[in-house]
Design an enzyme around this catalytic site. Structure first.
Site, PDB file in Angstrom:
ATOM      1  N   LYS A  93       4.255  -6.936   4.073  1.00 34.39           N
ATOM      2  CA  LYS A  93       4.006  -5.547   3.725  1.00 34.39           C
ATOM      3  C   LYS A  93       3.647  -4.816   5.010  1.00 34.39           C
ATOM      4  CE  LYS A  93       0.591  -3.531   3.244  1.00 34.39           C
ATOM      5  NZ  LYS A  93      -0.194  -2.570   4.112  1.00 34.39           N
ATOM      6  N   THR A 114       0.861  -1.187   0.000  1.00 32.14           N
ATOM      7  CA  THR A 114       0.000   0.000   0.000  1.00 32.14           C
ATOM      8  C   THR A 114       0.900   1.241   0.000  1.00 32.14           C
ATOM      9  OG1 THR A 114      -0.242  -0.254   2.404  1.00 32.14           O
ATOM     10  CG2 THR A 114      -2.036  -1.095   1.021  1.00 32.14           C
ATOM     11  N   ASN A 165      -0.682  10.338   5.329  1.00 32.17           N
ATOM     12  CA  ASN A 165      -1.916   9.887   5.966  1.00 32.17           C
ATOM     13  C   ASN A 165      -3.058  10.873   5.834  1.00 32.17           C
ATOM     14  OD1 ASN A 165      -1.577   7.157   7.451  1.00 32.17           O
ATOM     15  ND2 ASN A 165       0.368   8.234   7.722  1.00 32.17           N
ATOM     16  N   THR A 224      -0.654  -1.333   9.229  1.00 37.06           N
ATOM     17  CA  THR A 224      -1.396  -2.442   8.645  1.00 37.06           C
ATOM     18  C   THR A 224      -0.293  -3.356   8.098  1.00 37.06           C
ATOM     19  OG1 THR A 224      -2.982  -0.890   8.164  1.00 37.06           O
ATOM     20  CG2 THR A 224      -2.993  -2.829   6.762  1.00 37.06           C
ATOM     21  N   THR A 259      -7.559  10.018  -0.778  1.00 37.67           N
ATOM     22  CA  THR A 259      -7.762  10.935  -1.908  1.00 37.67           C
ATOM     23  C   THR A 259      -6.658  10.831  -2.933  1.00 37.67           C
ATOM     24  OG1 THR A 259      -6.675  12.696  -0.653  1.00 37.67           O
ATOM     25  CG2 THR A 259      -9.077  12.573  -0.551  1.00 37.67           C
TER      26      THR A 259
END
Length: 381
Positions: free
Chosen positions: A157, A136, A376, A168, A381
Site C-alpha cells: 500500500k 489509506t 492532504n 507511507t 477531517t
C-alpha cells in the site's frame, strides 16, 4: 499471494485490520525517519531471530509519536495473533499506517480480531481483503507476482508520503524459496535499492515504512535467479505506488544514461522526478525542459552542458511517440509536438544522456495535481 499464505482483512471507513499467517525465514527494510512508529520498532526487534509465523497490520492510525503506550499497543497486537497461533509474541510482525500522533483504538482492533482471524484463507478473495485492509488514500489494491519453478508474490500500500529511503508505504513479499534470513536481507536490500528507493510522490518519508520478505523454504533456487524475480516483484509494486500517487494523473519516469556512475545516475534521476516544478509541468502538459535541466543541475552529480534530452509518451503501457527536446545542449524547438504527445499520454518518460561515462539509472514518480492538495488538506477531517 494467496497461493503462498493464509490471510484476511476488513476495512470499515478509515480503519482496517489485516492478518497474514506466514511461517518462514524473514528479512526487513525499514524507514529512515528518526521518528519511527512503535510498530516499526517492535517488528525490527521481533525479526532479529530471522523467523516469523505471522503479520498483523492496521490502517487508519499510524501508531506513531505515541510514546510508551504506542509500544505497548504494538506488542499487544502481536500477542493477539501469537495466542491464536500458539507461539511466542516475538514470532509476530506488526505494521501500522494512517494518521500520526493518535493512540490506537485497541478496543476496535480487539473487537474485530476474531472475525478477521476466523476468515483466514488462501483464496484470491482473502488476498484482496487483506490488501484493502491496509489501504489509506490508495485508489486501488496493489499486487505483483513472479512464477517459474518457484514463486514470489507481494502486496503493498502507498500513495502519499513516498520518497526514496523507503517510501507511507507497507510491502509484504512472500516466496516458497529456501533462504536463510541473512541471505534474504542482502537480496532484499538490493531489490529495494532498484525499486522502492527509486520512487517519489511528494518528497516525504513516512514514520512507518516497512518491507518484509518471508521465505517458506519449500524449494531450492539459485541466488541469482531468485534475486531477478525479487527485483521484478519489487519494481512492479513500486511503480504501482508511483502511479497511484495521491491525485496523480500521470506516471513519470526519468532515465539517465551515460552518467559518471550508476550511483550518480540514480541520484540525478531521483532529484528530477522529485522536483515540484517538473511534476506540475507534467500535470499541465507543459514540456518546460528548462525545469528538468535546472533540477539536474542542483542534484549534486556531475553534469554536461552538451547533454541530450528526449521525451517519450505512453498510453496504458504502449508507446505513442518520442520527441527530442535537446541535442548536444541545444533546444530543438519541438515543444509544440511534445505538448501534443503529453496530452495523449498517461505515462511520461524523460531520457537524459549525460555522455560522461557508463552509469545508468532511473526513478519513478507522478505529477502534482490540485487533488494532491485537497486530499492532504482534508486527511484528518
Amino acid at each position: 499471494m494467496h497461493e503462498l499464505v493464509k490471510c484476511n482483512g476488513i476495512k470499515e471507513g478509515k480503519n482496517g485490520l489485516g492478518i497474514v499467517v506466514c511461517e518462514g525465514s524473514v528479512a526487513g527494510v525499514f524507514t529512515q525517519n528518526k521518528f519511527k512508529s512503535p510498530s516499526v520498532v517492535v517488528t525490527e526487534e521481533h525479526i532479529k531471530n530471522g523467523f516469523i509465523e505471522g503479520i498483523i497490520a492496521n490502517s487508519g492510525n499510524a501508531n506513531a509519536f505515541t510514546g510508551k503506550q504506542g509500544y505497548k499497543d504494538a506488542k499487544r497486537m502481536c500477542q493477539l495473533l501469537a495466542e491464536k497461533l500458539k507461539t511466542n509474541t516475538e514470532s509476530i510482525a506488526v505494521a501500522s499506517t494512517g494518521v500520526i500522533g493518535i493512540q490506537l483504538d485497541m478496543e476496535w482492533i480487539e473487537s474485530r480480531f476474531e472475525k478477521v482471524y476466523a476468515g483466514l484463507g488462501n483464496k484470491e478473495e482473502n488476498a484482496l481483503a487483506f490488501a484493502k485492509s491496509i489501504m489509506t488514500t490508495d485508489r486501488f489494491p496493489k499486487f505483483a507476482k513472479y512464477k517459474e519453478d518457484f514463486k514470489i508474490a507481494g502486496v503493498c500500500k502507498g500513495a502519499g508520503m513516498i520518497h526514496p529511503n523507503m517510501a507511507t508505504m507497507l510491502a509484504f513479499i512472500f516466496t516458497d524459496a529456501k533462504f536463510e534470513a541473512g541471505e534474504l536481507k542482502e537480496m532484499l536490500r538490493t531489490a529495494v535499492k532498484y525499486s522502492f528507493n527509486a520512487i517519489s510522490v511528494d518528497g516525504d518519508t513516512s514514520t512507518n515504512d516497512m518491507v518484509l520478505l518471508v521465505a517458506k523454504g519449500e524449494c531450492e533456487v539459485s541466488r541469482d535467479r531468485f534475486l531477478n524475480g525479487l527485483k521484478d516483484v519489487c519494481l512492479n509494486l513500486a511503480k504501482q505506488i508511483a502511479r497511484d500517487g495521491e491525485g496523480a494523473t500521470k506516471l513519470i519516469k526519468v532515465t539517465i544514461v551515460n552518467a559518471k556512475s550508476e550511483e550518480e545516475a540514480f541520484k540525478g534521476a531521483r532529484t528530477v522526478v522529485s522536483s515540484n516544478l517538473v511534476k506540475t509541468a507534467v500535470f499541465g502538459n507543459d514540456p518546460n525542459w528548462g525545469r528538468i535541466i535546472a533540477s539536474l543541475g542542483y542534484s549534486g552529480i556531475d553534469v554536461n552542458e552538451e547533454l541530450d534530452l528526449k521525451l517519450l509518451g505512453y498510453r496504458d503501457g504502449h508507446k505513442i511517440e518520442e520527441v527530442e527536446l535537446v541535442k548536444n545542449g541545444v533546444g530543438l524547438g519541438n515543444e509544440g509536438i511534445a505538448r501534443r504527445v503529453m496530452e495523449k499520454s498517461n505515462e511520461i518518460e524523460f531520457i537524459i544522456n549525460l555522455k560522461l561515462g557508463n552509469g545508468n539509472g532511473y526513478a519513478y514518480g507522478c505529477d502534482l495535481t490540485y487533488d494532491y492538495v485537497r486530499i492532504n488538506s482534508e486527511y484528518t477531517t
